[in-house]
Scaffold this motif. Structure first.
Motif, PDB file in Angstrom:
ATOM      1  N   GLN A 136      -0.616   0.354   2.484  1.00 24.43           N
ATOM      2  CA  GLN A 136       0.653  -0.332   2.733  1.00 24.43           C
ATOM      3  C   GLN A 136       1.381   0.423   3.840  1.00 24.43           C
ATOM      4  OE1 GLN A 136       1.478  -3.162   1.845  1.00 24.43           O
ATOM      5  NE2 GLN A 136       0.568  -3.676  -0.125  1.00 24.43           N
ATOM      6  N   VAL A 137       0.921   0.188   5.064  1.00 22.93           N
ATOM      7  CA  VAL A 137       1.303   1.023   6.198  1.00 22.93           C
ATOM      8  C   VAL A 137       2.786   0.930   6.551  1.00 22.93           C
ATOM      9  CG1 VAL A 137       0.786  -0.678   8.006  1.00 22.93           C
ATOM     10  CG2 VAL A 137       0.481   1.772   8.475  1.00 22.93           C
ATOM     11  N   VAL A 138       3.457  -0.141   6.153  1.00 25.33           N
ATOM     12  CA  VAL A 138       4.884  -0.274   6.445  1.00 25.33           C
ATOM     13  C   VAL A 138       5.686   0.854   5.799  1.00 25.33           C
ATOM     14  CG1 VAL A 138       6.910  -1.724   5.921  1.00 25.33           C
ATOM     15  CG2 VAL A 138       4.907  -2.722   6.994  1.00 25.33           C
ATOM     16  N   ARG A 139       5.211   1.381   4.700  1.00 27.26           N
ATOM     17  CA  ARG A 139       5.907   2.509   4.053  1.00 27.26           C
ATOM     18  C   ARG A 139       5.898   3.758   4.937  1.00 27.26           C
ATOM     19  NH1 ARG A 139       5.543   2.470  -2.451  1.00 27.26           N
ATOM     20  NH2 ARG A 139       5.246   0.237  -2.798  1.00 27.26           N
ATOM     21  N   PHE A 140       5.069   3.763   5.985  1.00 26.22           N
ATOM     22  CA  PHE A 140       4.954   4.915   6.877  1.00 26.22           C
ATOM     23  C   PHE A 140       5.378   4.577   8.309  1.00 26.22           C
ATOM     24  CE2 PHE A 140       1.986   5.258   3.389  1.00 26.22           C
ATOM     25  CZ  PHE A 140       2.131   6.569   2.975  1.00 26.22           C
ATOM     26  N   TRP A 141       6.049   3.446   8.496  1.00 23.41           N
ATOM     27  CA  TRP A 141       6.336   2.905   9.826  1.00 23.41           C
ATOM     28  C   TRP A 141       7.748   3.251  10.260  1.00 23.41           C
ATOM     29  CZ3 TRP A 141       2.574  -0.941  11.627  1.00 23.41           C
ATOM     30  CH2 TRP A 141       2.828  -1.378  12.938  1.00 23.41           C
ATOM     31  N   SER A 142       7.892   3.815  11.478  1.00 22.70           N
ATOM     32  CA  SER A 142       9.222   4.125  12.015  1.00 22.70           C
ATOM     33  C   SER A 142      10.096   2.874  12.000  1.00 22.70           C
ATOM     34  CB  SER A 142       9.103   4.640  13.457  1.00 22.70           C
ATOM     35  OG  SER A 142       8.398   5.843  13.511  1.00 22.70           O
ATOM     36  N   GLY A 143      11.292   3.037  11.533  1.00 24.22           N
ATOM     37  CA  GLY A 143      12.210   1.916  11.347  1.00 24.22           C
ATOM     38  C   GLY A 143      12.345   1.647   9.868  1.00 24.22           C
ATOM     39  N   TYR A 144      11.247   1.343   9.230  1.00 21.96           N
ATOM     40  CA  TYR A 144      11.270   1.133   7.784  1.00 21.96           C
ATOM     41  C   TYR A 144      11.526   2.453   7.050  1.00 21.96           C
ATOM     42  CZ  TYR A 144       9.399  -3.484   8.827  1.00 21.96           C
ATOM     43  OH  TYR A 144       9.237  -4.756   9.313  1.00 21.96           O
ATOM     44  N   THR A 145      10.961   3.540   7.543  1.00 21.65           N
ATOM     45  CA  THR A 145      11.213   4.844   6.898  1.00 21.65           C
ATOM     46  C   THR A 145      12.683   5.214   7.020  1.00 21.65           C
ATOM     47  OG1 THR A 145      10.486   5.958   8.925  1.00 21.65           O
ATOM     48  CG2 THR A 145       8.852   5.684   7.182  1.00 21.65           C
ATOM     49  N   GLU A 146      13.308   4.904   8.177  1.00 26.39           N
ATOM     50  CA  GLU A 146      14.738   5.191   8.344  1.00 26.39           C
ATOM     51  C   GLU A 146      15.589   4.306   7.423  1.00 26.39           C
ATOM     52  OE1 GLU A 146      12.850   6.723  12.072  1.00 26.39           O
ATOM     53  OE2 GLU A 146      12.578   4.982  10.756  1.00 26.39           O
TER      54      GLU A 146
END
Length: 336
Positions: A120-130
């Motif tokens: 679930q790569v979105v959990r590690f994606w800049s923007g979503y992490t912020e």
């Protein structure tokens, strides 16, 4: 040094291969793909061994970790095979097509004792992490409503299975699963879902709008689409309005998610009595971030706390309910 094999030599496999190449504690040693030409070309490009048969790779290649980048309907079969060989597994999303198949997979993983994570790569994606940091720090306050969107043109890069109603199920599974997972990570357990969707000539729901209510009280709407016109860039969008602040994130890539080099990404934060904060986000490779974390779990001998197995199951349960709601027009309450 973690020795890694990849099952599948398609588009997403290149993102994984590049992530391996970027880490100093990992090396790609083998790839398997039944398509000999594609598999051999991939092996030549990344300097690894090629196997046409996944079972032969698992028997013969020097691998400790396997990344499964195969069509979704094959995930269960090959996670089970990797578990039999005692290989740790990072499996592409969606983890499986049904709740029952996902539960079987997780049971096999537990029995084998391997480290397993869904990509679930979105959990590690800049923007979503912020966004997650802002929410957890309390800077947004109680969120009134969130909106997540993920849209592209109809994919035509050889993934025919993706647009098969049972093998891939189109945007409602392949794209929606990212935002449903991120919203679940942000707000906790899902209480109910309702979906309005359009089924196109493929027989798949390729444009879906789902309203999602959480047990915590937050509410969200998520959009997934493969219906954008020619030339429309792969676009992700997220907005959340809370009692203390509003955050908005926009990301645009090329024709597909693999074309990230020329992407644009911006996060805006609005709070009372403050000037808006506008950040041009540096796009660190999310696949490398994901793999780095997964390998740290392998080193520690611990299952991934950032992508828990139980949440994987809950997300597939939510996607199944969303698909049912699209068919029936009903609001569905999720049961565990």
């Amino acid at each position: 040094m973690h020795k890694i094999g990849i099952l599948g030599a398609g588009l997403i496999s290149r993102s994984h291969a590049e992530s391996i190449r970027s880490l100093d504690n990992a090396v790609l040693t083998a790839v398997a793909d039944i398509r000999e030409e594609a598999g051999q070309r991939f092996a030549d490009e990344y300097g690894c061994a090629y196997y046409q048969d996944a079972d032969e790779l698992l028997k013969q290649a020097d691998v400790e970790v396997v990344i499964i980048a195969l069509p979704t309907f094959l995930h269960g079969k090959y996670v089970e095979l990797c578990a039999q060989y005692g290989k740790h597994v990072l499996c592409e999303k969606p983890v499986e097509m049904t709740v029952e198949a996902t539960q079987r997979m997780l049971d096999q993983v537990k029995e084998a004792g391997i480290i397993f994570m869904v990509g679930q790569v979105v959990r590690f994606w800049s923007g979503y992490t912020e966004i997650k940091e802002l929410y957890e720090s309390g800077e947004l306050g109680q969120v009134h409503m969130a909106f997540a969107s993920r849209c592209s043109t109809l994919p035509d890069w050889g993934n025919e299975w993706l647009l098969h109603p049972e093998k891939g199920a189109g945007a409602i599974c392949d794209m929606h699963v990212h935002d449903v997972d991120f919203l679940r990570d942000l707000f906790g357990e899902i209480d109910s879902v309702y979906c309005l969707a359009n089924k196109d000539h493929t027989g798949c729901w390729n444009h879906a709008m789902s309203s999602i209510s959480f047990k915590s009280g937050e509410k969200a709407v998520a959009e997934a689409a493969f219906t954008m016109s020619d030339g429309y860039p792969f676009t992700m969008f997220f907005k959340a309005a809370g009692t203390k602040g509003t955050v908005e994130f926009t990301y645009k890539a090329g024709y597909n998610i693999g074309e990230r080099d020329a992407s644009t990404s911006e996060l805006r934060l609005y709070q009372k009595n403050r000037q808006p904060v506008i950040r041009k986000l540096e796009q660190h490779d999310p696949y490398a971030n994901q793999l780095r974390y997964f390998l740290s779990c392998v080193d520690a001998g611990e299952q991934p706390a950032r992508v828990p197995h139980q949440e994987n199951l809950e997300v597939i349960r939510a996607i199944a309910a969303i698909r049912e709601s699209a068919e029936t027009g009903e609001i569905l309450t999720l049961t565990s």
